[in-house]
Design an enzyme around this catalytic site. Structure first.
Site, PDB file in Angstrom:
ATOM      1  N   ASP A  50       0.848  -1.193   0.000  1.00 24.22           N
ATOM      2  CA  ASP A  50       0.000   0.000   0.000  1.00 24.22           C
ATOM      3  C   ASP A  50       0.893   1.257   0.000  1.00 24.22           C
ATOM      4  O   ASP A  50       1.869   1.321   0.751  1.00 24.22           O
ATOM      5  CB  ASP A  50      -0.862  -0.059   1.281  1.00 24.22           C
ATOM      6  CG  ASP A  50      -1.982   0.943   1.303  1.00 24.22           C
ATOM      7  OD1 ASP A  50      -2.453   1.336   0.224  1.00 24.22           O
ATOM      8  OD2 ASP A  50      -2.406   1.320   2.420  1.00 24.22           O
ATOM      9  N   HIS A 100      -7.347   9.900   4.468  1.00 27.02           N
ATOM     10  CA  HIS A 100      -7.006   8.857   5.444  1.00 27.02           C
ATOM     11  C   HIS A 100      -7.378   9.267   6.866  1.00 27.02           C
ATOM     12  O   HIS A 100      -7.464  10.449   7.162  1.00 27.02           O
ATOM     13  CB  HIS A 100      -5.495   8.571   5.412  1.00 27.02           C
ATOM     14  CG  HIS A 100      -5.042   7.883   4.161  1.00 27.02           C
ATOM     15  ND1 HIS A 100      -3.889   8.209   3.493  1.00 27.02           N
ATOM     16  CD2 HIS A 100      -5.588   6.854   3.462  1.00 27.02           C
ATOM     17  CE1 HIS A 100      -3.743   7.420   2.440  1.00 27.02           C
ATOM     18  NE2 HIS A 100      -4.769   6.596   2.394  1.00 27.02           N
ATOM     19  N   HIS A 113      -9.397   4.825  -1.590  1.00 25.97           N
ATOM     20  CA  HIS A 113      -8.563   5.000  -0.390  1.00 25.97           C
ATOM     21  C   HIS A 113      -9.347   5.803   0.633  1.00 25.97           C
ATOM     22  O   HIS A 113     -10.315   6.481   0.294  1.00 25.97           O
ATOM     23  CB  HIS A 113      -7.272   5.739  -0.754  1.00 25.97           C
ATOM     24  CG  HIS A 113      -6.255   4.858  -1.398  1.00 25.97           C
ATOM     25  ND1 HIS A 113      -5.157   4.392  -0.724  1.00 25.97           N
ATOM     26  CD2 HIS A 113      -6.191   4.335  -2.647  1.00 25.97           C
ATOM     27  CE1 HIS A 113      -4.451   3.620  -1.539  1.00 25.97           C
ATOM     28  NE2 HIS A 113      -5.058   3.574  -2.723  1.00 25.97           N
ATOM     29  N   THR A 163      -9.152  -0.265   3.875  1.00 28.88           N
ATOM     30  CA  THR A 163      -9.691  -0.081   5.218  1.00 28.88           C
ATOM     31  C   THR A 163      -8.607  -0.322   6.255  1.00 28.88           C
ATOM     32  O   THR A 163      -8.076  -1.433   6.351  1.00 28.88           O
ATOM     33  CB  THR A 163     -10.847  -1.082   5.441  1.00 28.88           C
ATOM     34  OG1 THR A 163     -11.781  -0.971   4.357  1.00 28.88           O
ATOM     35  CG2 THR A 163     -11.561  -0.799   6.747  1.00 28.88           C
TER      36      THR A 163
HETATM   37  O1  TD3 Z   1      -4.267   3.122   2.156  1.00 27.37           O
HETATM   38  N1  TD3 Z   1      -5.032   3.062   3.258  1.00 27.37           N
HETATM   39  C1  TD3 Z   1      -4.499   2.458   4.465  1.00 27.37           C
HETATM   40  C2  TD3 Z   1      -3.384   3.261   5.099  1.00 27.37           C
HETATM   41  C3  TD3 Z   1      -3.833   4.645   5.524  1.00 27.37           C
HETATM   42  C4  TD3 Z   1      -3.549   4.999   6.962  1.00 27.37           C
HETATM   43  O2  TD3 Z   1      -4.708   4.850   7.789  1.00 27.37           O
HETATM   44  C5  TD3 Z   1      -6.300   3.574   3.197  1.00 27.37           C
HETATM   45  O3  TD3 Z   1      -6.665   4.180   2.202  1.00 27.37           O
HETATM   46  C6  TD3 Z   1      -7.241   3.363   4.367  1.00 27.37           C
HETATM   47  O4  TD3 Z   1      -7.920   4.512   4.740  1.00 27.37           O
HETATM   48  P1  TD3 Z   1      -8.677   4.693   6.136  1.00 27.37           P
HETATM   49  O5  TD3 Z   1      -9.983   5.352   5.797  1.00 27.37           O
HETATM   50  O6  TD3 Z   1      -8.900   3.345   6.745  1.00 27.37           O
HETATM   51  O7  TD3 Z   1      -7.810   5.581   6.981  1.00 27.37           O
HETATM   52 ZN    ZN Z   2      -4.633   4.882   1.207  1.00 25.68          ZN
END
Ligand code: TD3
Ligand code: ZN
Length: 331
Positions: free
Chosen positions: A108, A204, A234, A278
């Site tokens: 990610d 995020h 995201h 998530t």
């Molecule tokens: O790429 N990610 C996960 C890492 C982000 C840090 O939390 C996301 O897009 C997840 O987003 P969310 O809404 O769970 O913060």
């Molecule tokens: Zn993200």
């Protein structure tokens, strides 16, 4: 039956039979794209999150994408990227090889070549190159570079266009931050990227919107019709009030949290989102359950006793997501 923990049982009766273990993320997402549902990409840092997520996937017969950030890789590898990436590949494969639903492992927000190459070398199913902070042409160049390397050995690639930030009222700001659908078309043709994350107004973390939650659905529809690719959302945590209140009732202090409403998640799936990232919702669940366990088991010193309800909490959140995303029963 091979596994029984936290009141949850994995049914592996068909151990000698057909398996659908560790697969390319592209495979998972093309089915989702064809049949218009979404698959959760859940972030992990350690064994406990991973177990809970994979148990939920198996029990709900859902395909699943396990995601690790560069930070997670650094953490797991005690500072050494390749070691961290290998640890995750070994852990995920060791479970997946005994499972009957498709499982993939994804990097990610890859920003550093060192981590991207480590993930590819270690055997990740897919990587994200996140050059979305760079101007369009540079993003295109960086993404193409990663696609060339990754595709050469069968690893699929995600890229991002636009920036993750809540939608502001100011139109100029909004235009500069969100994905441009025409650029998206050119971008996917030139880079040959496998799936795309278009910025449509999410961010995020636990504080996504000041006022009402707003996403640019029209923009999403345009990107889908111009690219046809599996699309990624995201910053997609719903930040449910009951999870936050639960954590706060055991001493957490999370105020003014706001996520993407569940109805909106259903809507974006209808419009072409196939991968839903998530992390935050799992973190909030973790914090609530861990605080509760520590408060209630004051004489306990066995870490596993604390992790048991923590893992059950993550299992429940993931189960609920798999139903919401309509991936349950598809594995
Ligand atoms: O790429 N990610 C996960 C890492 C982000 C840090 O939390 C996301 O897009 C997840 O987003 P969310 O809404 O769970 O913060
Ligand atoms: Zn993200």
């Amino acid at each position: 039956m091979l596994y029984c923990q936290m009141g949850v049982t994995i049914k592996y009766e068909n151990l000698g039979g057909e398996k659908m273990p560790y697969v390319d993320t592209k495979e998972i997402l093309s089915d989702a794209n064809e049949r218009r549902y979404a698959v959760g990409a859940f972030n992990v840092n350690n064994l406990e999150f991973l177990q809970a997520i994979l148990l939920a996937a198996e029990d709900n017969r859902s395909p699943v994408i396990v995601a690790t950030s560069e930070g997670a890789i650094k953490y797991a590898g005690a500072g050494v990227p390749l070691r961290g990436a290998e640890i995750f590949v070994h852990m995920v494969r060791a479970f997946a090889d005994k499972m009957s639903v498709p499982v993939s492992l994804h990097l990610d927000h890859g920003r550093n070549m060192e981590y991207i190459l480590a993930a590819i070398k270690a055997g990740y199913s897919s990587v994200m190159i996140d050059a979305s902070h760079l101007p369009f042409e540079e993003n295109l160049r960086e993404t193409s570079k990663v696609v060339e390397i990754a595709h050469a050995i069968g690893v699929s690639v995600e890229a991002e266009l636009g920036k993750l930030k809540g939608i502001e009222d100011n139109i100029v700001e909004r235009e500069s931050v969100l994905v441009d659908p025409n650029e998206a078309k050119v971008f996917v043709e030139k880079t040959e990227v496998d799936f795309l994350a278009p910025a449509i107004g999410t961010s995020h973390g636990a504080f996504k919107f000041h006022g009402e939650a707003v996403l640019d659905l029209e923009r999403l529809e345009k990107v889908k019709s111009l690219t046809g690719l599996p699309l990624v959302l995201h910053g997609a945590s719903a930040v449910p009030a009951d999870l936050v209140e639960f954590a706060n009732s055991f001493g957490a202090d999370i105020k003014g949290a706001k996520g993407v409403p569940e109805e909106m998640l259903k809507k974006v799936i209808e419009l072409g989102i196939n991968k839903i990232n998530t992390d935050t919702d799992l973190r909030i669940s973790f914090v609530g359950q861990m605080r509760k366990a520590l408060q209630e088991m004051r004489s306990e010193i066995d870490p596993r006793k604390f992790f048991k309800p923590v893992m059950k909490g993550i299992y429940d959140v993931v189960t609920q997501k798999m139903e919401l995303f309509d991936s349950a029963g598809r594995g």
